[in-house]
Scaffold this active site. Structure first.
Site, PDB file in Angstrom:
ATOM      1  N   ASP A  24       0.853  -1.281  -0.072  1.00  0.00           N
ATOM      2  CA  ASP A  24      -0.065   0.078  -0.221  1.00  0.00           C
ATOM      3  C   ASP A  24       0.880   1.242  -0.079  1.00  0.00           C
ATOM      4  OD1 ASP A  24      -2.135  -1.755   0.184  1.00  0.00           O
ATOM      5  OD2 ASP A  24      -1.974  -1.678   2.643  1.00  0.00           O
ATOM      6  N   GLU A 185     -11.330   0.029  -3.340  1.00  0.00           N
ATOM      7  CA  GLU A 185     -10.478   0.476  -2.197  1.00  0.00           C
ATOM      8  C   GLU A 185      -9.484   1.234  -2.717  1.00  0.00           C
ATOM      9  OE1 GLU A 185      -9.016  -3.496  -0.834  1.00  0.00           O
ATOM     10  OE2 GLU A 185      -7.688  -3.760  -2.357  1.00  0.00           O
TER      11      GLU A 185
END
Length: 546
Positions: A24, A185
């Protein structure tokens, strides 16, 4: 962490730029400097932060969340905790926003310097996850994933915040319902401005013939929304949409996905997505994103950080990499190559503080780890908790970054009663770890290698040790297997081998467990139900990747 990407004459670099468990990624630029953060889940300190001058070579400068007041991980399960941070710089401040899953929700911290210290959290809300911020023309837009059509189809929500207090201005609104795929997301709302936004330059700073200079009218002034879909593994894909206003309506890119390897299942790089973008001084745009390296159908190292250029077509739509694909070797940014001093393979624990790459399992127990009680050693006091427990176990570890490596330590430890043990572990989570430890026995001490895999536990091998003196422990790995050796001096005995797939994401998933991290190799100590009566003193620790 230094030189994890390899530049060749400034013309190419090697992916991943941050190998091992670095998922991420989020990035920001401040002048000629770039800063990047990653998710950290159940490990403490939280949110590692890195610095680069060329986007290729990175060094870790610390962590964002270094105090319990910022990050309370008590009883935090594996693959919970800190999810998907976003890093931005505005008004002379660094701003990091993230989610503490199962611990309070979304919050912001700020700092004047990226090394810190960072403020205590400003809590925003408990709903949703993967928050992001856009600072634009004196306004702040807070974007995150939230409640959607059903559990697997969340929507992207957004609200404006006060730039000083981060309090809401108005109500949270749905701005994007996704393209229809599962698990929308990692949303980021972005704008591109300045000189030649979206321009792609070759390494010689002359515009490449193949690169198109998108009309600035097609990019400047528009709001781009990036969001991943398809789940964070093999179906992962990066989508793009854009609008004339920050709250939409958003038009999806006609070439979505703009990044994905889900149609390249034979390629060793998989699960590409969850991208964040940065604009260079020359107007070129680059993406950092996560991906995994699969070997023989298994993923061991977790989700890693990758880099690729972003091109824009004549209509102003972005594409990451080569038509949405990336490779291990790619053309480098048109920036002067800037490497950092190499990270020593061996840590002799001679400093007053641990190096930035070391992490604890949840918040460390006060006094459980010390560099001062016996100078030149890392002293661990075994806690009542074990590696099987969802608790603050006595553990200090670092990420496994290579499929092949050798890890060694020299340990001075003389257990005095049943249950006391200390040594090395290769950890994926509570239910999956491989241990090489010194234990108490009625005859003195033994070195023993054990495997915990789901509900099963077994002993690989053991060897009796002298009652006193230092012991050397070694864990080495190839792409196929871990190997465990122990002994005194340089005379080490093989205690067993274990297939590396034992700790892979695929193996853990088959047991019915959601698993989002990679492997962490560490030193640990336990009294198994009580605090150990004697300390475990680690003289040094070495990790050499191959």
């Amino acid at each position: 962490m230094a030189g994890k990407g390899k530049a060749r004459g400034g013309r190419t670099f090697n992916n991943p730029i941050l190998p091992g468990f670095h998922p991420d990624p989020s990035i920001c630029r401040v002048g000629d400097d770039f800063y990047l953060v990653n998710s950290s889940f159940e490990y403490f300190p939280g949110v590692p932060i890195f610095h680069s001058r060329d986007l290729v070579h990175w060094r870790q400068i610390g962590h964002v969340l270094t105090r319990r007041s910022q990050l309370n991980l008590d009883k935090m399960g594996s693959s919970r905790g800190i999810y998907a941070p976003t890093l931005r710089h505005a008004g002379g401040r660094f701003i990091m926003i993230t989610t503490l899953i199962d611990g309070g929700g979304n919050f912001v911290v700020t700092a004047r310097r990226p090394e810190g210290s960072w403020s205590d959290p400003i809590w925003l809300d408990e709903g949703g996850f993967d928050p992001s911020l856009l600072f634009h023309r004196g306004r702040v837009y807070y974007t995150r994933t939230g409640k959607g059509a059903d559990f697997e189809h969340p929507f992207v929500h957004q609200v404006e915040l006060d730039p000083g207090t981060f309090k809401r201005r108005g109500r949270m609104r749905v701005i994007w319902r996704g393209t229809g795929d599962v698990w929308t997301e990692g949303p980021h709302l972005l704008t591109f401005s300045g000189k030649n936004p979206g321009r792609v330059l070759s390494n010689s700073r002359v515009e490449s013939r193949r690169a198109k200079l998108a009309g600035t009218h097609a990019i400047r002034g528009r709001y781009y929304l990036l969001a991943a879909e398809g789940g964070t593994f093999l179906g992962h894909a990066q989508m793009a949409a854009r609008s004339e206003t920050p709250f939409g309506p958003f038009e999806p890119c006609p070439r979505n996905p703009i990044l994905s390897h889900r149609r390249r299942r034979g390629h060793p790089i998989q699960a590409t997505g969850h991208a964040d973008l940065v604009t260079l001084c020359d107007g070129s745009v680059w993406a950092v994103f996560l991906g995994v390296r699969r070997l023989d159908g298994h993923t061991l190292l977790g989700r890693e950080s990758y880099l690729a250029p972003v091109t824009f077509d004549d209509d102003g739509w972005p594409m990451i990499g080569d038509g949405g694909h990336v490779e291990f070797e790619m053309p480098a940014p048109a920036l002067p190559a800037h490497s950092w001093p190499g990270e020593p393979a061996r840590d002799d624990f001679d400093d007053l503080a641990l190096a930035p790459h070391w992490v604890f399992l949840r918040n460390p127990v006060p006094g459980a780890a010390s560099l001062k009680e016996r100078p030149g050693f890392l002293r661990l006091w075994g806690s009542p908790e074990t590696l099987d427990d969802v608790a603050a176990t006595t553990f200090v570890g670092r990420r496994q970054e290579h499929h092949a490596f050798t890890c060694q330590t020299e340990l001075d430890f003389s257990p005095q009663r049943p249950g006391e043990e200390a040594g090395l572990t290769v950890r994926a989570r509570e239910e999956f770890h491989l241990d090489l430890a010194i234990r108490w026995t009625v005859d003195g001490r033994e070195a023993v290698a054990t495997v915990r895999a789901g509900k099963n536990r077994r002993t690989l091998g053991r060897v009796q040790l002298p009652g006193q003196g230092r012991v050397r422990l070694e864990i080495s790995a190839t792409a196929a297997a871990y190997r465990f050796r122990a002994g005194t001096g340089n005379r080490l005995r093989l205690l067993g081998t274990v297939p590396t797939r034992m700790l892979s994401t695929e193996t853990i998933k088959r047991s019915g467990i959601l698993h989002f991290t990679g492997v962490v190799i560490g030193m640990y100590a336990t009294g198994r139900g009580q605090r150990a009566s004697v300390p475990a003193d680690f003289d040094w620790f070495s990790y050499r990747g191959r």
